[in-house]
Every structure is written in structure tokens, then in C-alpha cells.
Design a protein around this motif. Structure first.
Motif, PDB file in Angstrom:
ATOM      1  N   TRP A 146      37.046  44.188  46.867  1.00  0.00           N
ATOM      2  CA  TRP A 146      37.035  44.068  45.408  1.00  0.00           C
ATOM      3  C   TRP A 146      38.282  44.692  44.775  1.00  0.00           C
ATOM      4  CZ3 TRP A 146      37.506  48.367  42.459  1.00  0.00           C
ATOM      5  CH2 TRP A 146      37.176  49.604  43.049  1.00  0.00           C
ATOM      6  N   ASP A 147      38.773  45.777  45.381  1.00  0.00           N
ATOM      7  CA  ASP A 147      39.893  46.503  44.798  1.00  0.00           C
ATOM      8  C   ASP A 147      41.241  45.815  45.002  1.00  0.00           C
ATOM      9  OD1 ASP A 147      39.499  47.034  47.528  1.00  0.00           O
ATOM     10  OD2 ASP A 147      40.531  48.956  47.409  1.00  0.00           O
ATOM     11  N   LYS A 148      41.261  44.786  45.818  1.00  0.00           N
ATOM     12  CA  LYS A 148      42.507  44.061  46.075  1.00  0.00           C
ATOM     13  C   LYS A 148      42.490  42.635  45.525  1.00  0.00           C
ATOM     14  CE  LYS A 148      43.371  46.759  50.232  1.00  0.00           C
ATOM     15  NZ  LYS A 148      42.287  47.678  50.017  1.00  0.00           N
ATOM     16  N   MET A 149      41.352  42.196  45.036  1.00  0.00           N
ATOM     17  CA  MET A 149      41.263  40.818  44.537  1.00  0.00           C
ATOM     18  C   MET A 149      41.515  40.762  43.042  1.00  0.00           C
ATOM     19  SD  MET A 149      37.095  40.051  44.615  1.00  0.00           S
ATOM     20  CE  MET A 149      37.057  39.957  46.371  1.00  0.00           C
ATOM     21  N   PRO A 150      41.845  39.582  42.537  1.00  0.00           N
ATOM     22  CA  PRO A 150      42.011  39.448  41.088  1.00  0.00           C
ATOM     23  C   PRO A 150      40.760  39.913  40.345  1.00  0.00           C
ATOM     24  CG  PRO A 150      42.812  37.488  42.201  1.00  0.00           C
ATOM     25  CD  PRO A 150      42.117  38.335  43.243  1.00  0.00           C
ATOM     26  N   LEU A 151      40.970  40.549  39.211  1.00  0.00           N
ATOM     27  CA  LEU A 151      39.872  41.095  38.421  1.00  0.00           C
ATOM     28  C   LEU A 151      38.777  40.070  38.182  1.00  0.00           C
ATOM     29  CD1 LEU A 151      40.025  43.356  35.363  1.00  0.00           C
ATOM     30  CD2 LEU A 151      38.873  41.167  35.155  1.00  0.00           C
ATOM     31  N   THR A 152      39.142  38.879  37.775  1.00  0.00           N
ATOM     32  CA  THR A 152      38.144  37.866  37.428  1.00  0.00           C
ATOM     33  C   THR A 152      37.285  37.486  38.635  1.00  0.00           C
ATOM     34  OG1 THR A 152      37.809  35.925  36.041  1.00  0.00           O
ATOM     35  CG2 THR A 152      39.528  35.742  37.739  1.00  0.00           C
ATOM     36  N   ASP A 153      37.859  37.501  39.842  1.00  0.00           N
ATOM     37  CA  ASP A 153      37.092  37.189  41.044  1.00  0.00           C
ATOM     38  C   ASP A 153      36.100  38.305  41.362  1.00  0.00           C
ATOM     39  OD1 ASP A 153      38.579  34.870  41.232  1.00  0.00           O
ATOM     40  OD2 ASP A 153      39.884  35.612  42.831  1.00  0.00           O
ATOM     41  N   ALA A 154      36.551  39.556  41.223  1.00  0.00           N
ATOM     42  CA  ALA A 154      35.661  40.690  41.485  1.00  0.00           C
ATOM     43  C   ALA A 154      34.504  40.698  40.486  1.00  0.00           C
ATOM     44  CB  ALA A 154      36.451  41.996  41.411  1.00  0.00           C
ATOM     45  N   ALA A 155      34.822  40.529  39.208  1.00  0.00           N
ATOM     46  CA  ALA A 155      33.786  40.526  38.173  1.00  0.00           C
ATOM     47  C   ALA A 155      32.813  39.378  38.378  1.00  0.00           C
ATOM     48  CB  ALA A 155      34.425  40.446  36.786  1.00  0.00           C
ATOM     49  N   GLN A 156      33.335  38.203  38.665  1.00  0.00           N
ATOM     50  CA  GLN A 156      32.491  37.026  38.838  1.00  0.00           C
ATOM     51  C   GLN A 156      31.555  37.170  40.033  1.00  0.00           C
ATOM     52  OE1 GLN A 156      31.469  34.600  37.213  1.00  0.00           O
ATOM     53  NE2 GLN A 156      30.688  33.147  38.682  1.00  0.00           N
ATOM     54  N   THR A 157      32.019  37.789  41.095  1.00  0.00           N
ATOM     55  CA  THR A 157      31.178  37.966  42.271  1.00  0.00           C
ATOM     56  C   THR A 157      29.948  38.803  41.933  1.00  0.00           C
ATOM     57  OG1 THR A 157      33.125  37.776  43.682  1.00  0.00           O
ATOM     58  CG2 THR A 157      31.160  38.708  44.685  1.00  0.00           C
ATOM     59  N   VAL A 158      30.116  39.773  41.052  1.00  0.00           N
ATOM     60  CA  VAL A 158      28.988  40.614  40.632  1.00  0.00           C
ATOM     61  C   VAL A 158      28.154  39.905  39.570  1.00  0.00           C
ATOM     62  CG1 VAL A 158      28.303  42.816  39.598  1.00  0.00           C
ATOM     63  CG2 VAL A 158      30.266  42.725  41.158  1.00  0.00           C
ATOM     64  N   GLN A 159      28.793  39.325  38.571  1.00  0.00           N
ATOM     65  CA  GLN A 159      28.104  38.799  37.403  1.00  0.00           C
ATOM     66  C   GLN A 159      27.527  37.389  37.569  1.00  0.00           C
ATOM     67  OE1 GLN A 159      27.789  41.827  35.781  1.00  0.00           O
ATOM     68  NE2 GLN A 159      27.940  40.642  33.916  1.00  0.00           N
ATOM     69  N   VAL A 160      28.156  36.568  38.356  1.00  0.00           N
ATOM     70  CA  VAL A 160      27.750  35.172  38.553  1.00  0.00           C
ATOM     71  C   VAL A 160      27.621  34.464  37.199  1.00  0.00           C
ATOM     72  CG1 VAL A 160      26.210  33.629  39.821  1.00  0.00           C
ATOM     73  CG2 VAL A 160      26.467  35.980  40.591  1.00  0.00           C
ATOM     74  N   SER A 161      28.731  34.407  36.489  1.00  0.00           N
ATOM     75  CA  SER A 161      28.783  33.831  35.149  1.00  0.00           C
ATOM     76  C   SER A 161      29.003  32.322  35.193  1.00  0.00           C
ATOM     77  CB  SER A 161      29.935  34.480  34.375  1.00  0.00           C
ATOM     78  OG  SER A 161      30.174  33.815  33.167  1.00  0.00           O
ATOM     79  N   ALA A 162      28.572  31.658  34.139  1.00  0.00           N
ATOM     80  CA  ALA A 162      28.854  30.228  33.983  1.00  0.00           C
ATOM     81  C   ALA A 162      30.326  30.014  33.625  1.00  0.00           C
ATOM     82  CB  ALA A 162      27.965  29.632  32.898  1.00  0.00           C
ATOM     83  N   TYR A 163      31.027  31.090  33.265  1.00  0.00           N
ATOM     84  CA  TYR A 163      32.441  31.029  32.897  1.00  0.00           C
ATOM     85  C   TYR A 163      33.223  32.011  33.779  1.00  0.00           C
ATOM     86  CZ  TYR A 163      30.166  28.829  28.973  1.00  0.00           C
ATOM     87  OH  TYR A 163      29.381  28.009  28.203  1.00  0.00           O
ATOM     88  N   PRO A 164      33.409  31.687  35.038  1.00  0.00           N
ATOM     89  CA  PRO A 164      33.957  32.645  36.008  1.00  0.00           C
ATOM     90  C   PRO A 164      35.380  33.125  35.740  1.00  0.00           C
ATOM     91  CG  PRO A 164      33.861  30.448  36.956  1.00  0.00           C
ATOM     92  CD  PRO A 164      33.140  30.386  35.637  1.00  0.00           C
TER      93      PRO A 164
END
Length: 184
Positions: A146-164
Motif C-alpha cells: 500500500w505504501d508504494k502504490m498510487p494513493l487512489t489504488d490504495a484507497a480503492q482497495t480498502v473502500q471499494v468505491s464506485a468511483y475508484p
């Protein structure tokens, strides 16, 4: 030289130049501005896309500070606070949202729009900034790299948003907030 080949080479060179002009100075300015102000510089993996910003009121700033405090309590680095604040900016604009009636996304609540029905906790827990941040961070820690990936990818992996991809727009503001308040 073939006209098509020459135009292709010039087009690629132009894109490379444009990318450098727009990406380079933004990143350089952020670091220089913080260093000149005597503020710590928080590493940004790679700001993606157009950035959004809002003016924070006292409540929103208090919630951002609560996220920073919870991140420290969890023993995680500043990058985790940046990801958390950017996520909360996208999900709630750092407002601790209660039930919004017909405007609500299912039973989503709090800074991170977590859902009791999805196992994030009770409504009382989810609307507690420390609890909801620690719950988000628990999910983040389960994401390999998580600490090396783009912010949006890390957040999306946790949140599972319709707008990743929506989290990326808040990275610069989240980074600035963490840089300003991490050591306070």
C-alpha cells in the motif's frame, strides 16, 4: 526524413516536454514551498491527474487532525495519513456525516462513509473519527505494498468505491495537511 515519421517524433517530443513542464514544476514547487516555510516535506508517490482543493472549516480541520493522531496511534507513517485524509476528503469532505436520508449511499456514515451493514462497526463507532480512521487503517495495512502504490489504488482497495479514481484528486491537499500538522 519521411513526413509521417518526423511528425511522430516531434509529437512524442512535444508530449515529453509538456509532461515535464506540467508535472515537474508542480512537484518541485510543493517541496520547495514546504522547505522554504520550514515545514517538513511529506513524500508524495506520484500525484495523479487534476487536483481539487477545498477550504477547511474548524470542524474539518479538527477531523483531519484526528486522522493524523489516529495514524500515529496505529504506528503508521505519514503516507498512511495522506491516504486516509485524501480518502476522507473524497468520501465526506472531512465532515463526520450522519445518516443522510434519501441522499445517503445505503447506510454509509462518518468521515470515510463506512457502512455498519458491511462490518465496519456500529453507527456510533463509525461516526467516531478515531475509530473510523483506525478501521480504515486496519484495512489499509492488509493491502500488500500500500505504501508504494498510487494513493487512489490504495484507497480503492480498502473502500471499494464506485468511483475508484476519485481519490487521486485530493492527494496534494492531503499531503499539505499532513505536512503542516504531523509534528504538531
Amino acid at each position: 526524413m519521411n513526413t509521417i515519421l518526423r511528425k511522430s517524433i516531434l509529437g512524442i517530443a512535444g508530449l515529453a516536454f509538456t509532461g515535464g513542464v506540467f508535472a515537474g514544476p508542480v512537484a518541485a514547487h510543493a517541496d520547495t514551498a514546504h522547505a522554504a516555510a520550514g515545514k517538513p516535506v511529506v513524500a508524495v508517490a506520484s500525484v495523479q491527474g487534476e487536483q481539487s482543493t477545498i477550504t477547511l472549516n474548524d470542524e474539518q480541520l479538527a477531523n483531519a487532525k484526528a486522522i493524523i493522531a489516529a495514524t500515529k496511534k496505529a504506528g503508521l507513517p505519514e503516507r498512511a495519513a495522506v491516504i486516509s485524509i485524501a480518502t476522507a476528503l473524497q468520501e465526506s469532505k472531512l465532515e463526520n456525516l450522519g445518516h443522510l436520508g434519501d441522499k445517503n449511499d445505503h447506510d454509509s456514515l462518518g468521515l470515510f462513509q463506512q457502512r455498519p451493514s458491511s462490518g465496519w462497526g456500529t453507527p456510533e463507532q463509525i461516526t467516531d473519527p478515531e475509530y473510523s480512521t483506525l478501521a480504515f487503517l486496519k484495512g489499509l495495512k492488509q493491502v500488500d505494498g500500500w505504501d508504494k502504490m498510487p494513493l487512489t489504488d490504495a484507497a480503492q482497495t480498502v473502500q471499494v468505491s464506485a468511483y475508484p479514481d476519485a481519490y487521486a484528486q485530493w492527494e496534494k491537499q492531503a499531503t499539505d495537511i499532513v505536512a503542516e500538522h504531523w509534528t504538531k
